[in-house]
Design a protein around this motif. Sequence first.
Motif, PDB file in Angstrom:
ATOM      1  N   THR A  21       0.818  -1.207   0.000  1.00 23.01           N
ATOM      2  CA  THR A  21       0.000   0.000   0.000  1.00 23.01           C
ATOM      3  C   THR A  21       0.856   1.263   0.000  1.00 23.01           C
ATOM      4  O   THR A  21       0.551   2.220  -0.702  1.00 23.01           O
ATOM      5  CB  THR A  21      -0.934   0.001   1.219  1.00 23.01           C
ATOM      6  OG1 THR A  21      -1.736  -1.192   1.183  1.00 23.01           O
ATOM      7  CG2 THR A  21      -1.842   1.193   1.207  1.00 23.01           C
ATOM      8  N   PRO A  27      -3.826   8.036  -4.824  1.00 25.82           N
ATOM      9  CA  PRO A  27      -5.092   8.091  -5.565  1.00 25.82           C
ATOM     10  C   PRO A  27      -5.467   9.540  -5.881  1.00 25.82           C
ATOM     11  O   PRO A  27      -4.984  10.470  -5.220  1.00 25.82           O
ATOM     12  CB  PRO A  27      -6.099   7.459  -4.599  1.00 25.82           C
ATOM     13  CG  PRO A  27      -5.503   7.622  -3.259  1.00 25.82           C
ATOM     14  CD  PRO A  27      -4.011   7.612  -3.446  1.00 25.82           C
ATOM     15  N   VAL A  50      -8.367   3.177  -5.566  1.00 24.40           N
ATOM     16  CA  VAL A  50      -8.044   2.509  -4.302  1.00 24.40           C
ATOM     17  C   VAL A  50      -8.307   1.013  -4.376  1.00 24.40           C
ATOM     18  O   VAL A  50      -7.575   0.209  -3.809  1.00 24.40           O
ATOM     19  CB  VAL A  50      -8.828   3.166  -3.141  1.00 24.40           C
ATOM     20  CG1 VAL A  50      -8.741   2.353  -1.882  1.00 24.40           C
ATOM     21  CG2 VAL A  50      -8.309   4.562  -2.888  1.00 24.40           C
TER      22      VAL A  50
END
Length: 121
Positions: A21, A27, A50
């Motif tokens: 992540t 994003p 996402v």
Amino acid sequence: MSYALIEVAKAVVASAADFVTDGRVAPPPVAVEGLWDEVLDSQKQYDAAVSAKPVTIAVVDRWRPAARIAWMMNVFQTDHRYASGWSIARRAMADFPVEFSQALDRLWHERAAKNWRGSSV
């Protein structure tokens, strides 16, 4: 399987998921003010970005389980947040290699399916 093995395996998987992540592209921003349609459209773009499956996940999921587990253990070893847990994880892998490996693989599949829709794990 013991509670301790499961908890250590969860920490290893969490570290690997955080590694993936953290390495993702940010994003697109979400509009919080403006016309209703514009705000909803920006939310859709954010949600799509996402929930997209990261390239790292696609690569790691193609590896054999032994290679995937070795990668997770290496990431865990270098994660400063879990510095005190590395010796426990190493001991769990040495004392219970089959059970711990199975727990890691199962938890990885569950985490990837939950976090990144479309993960074919």
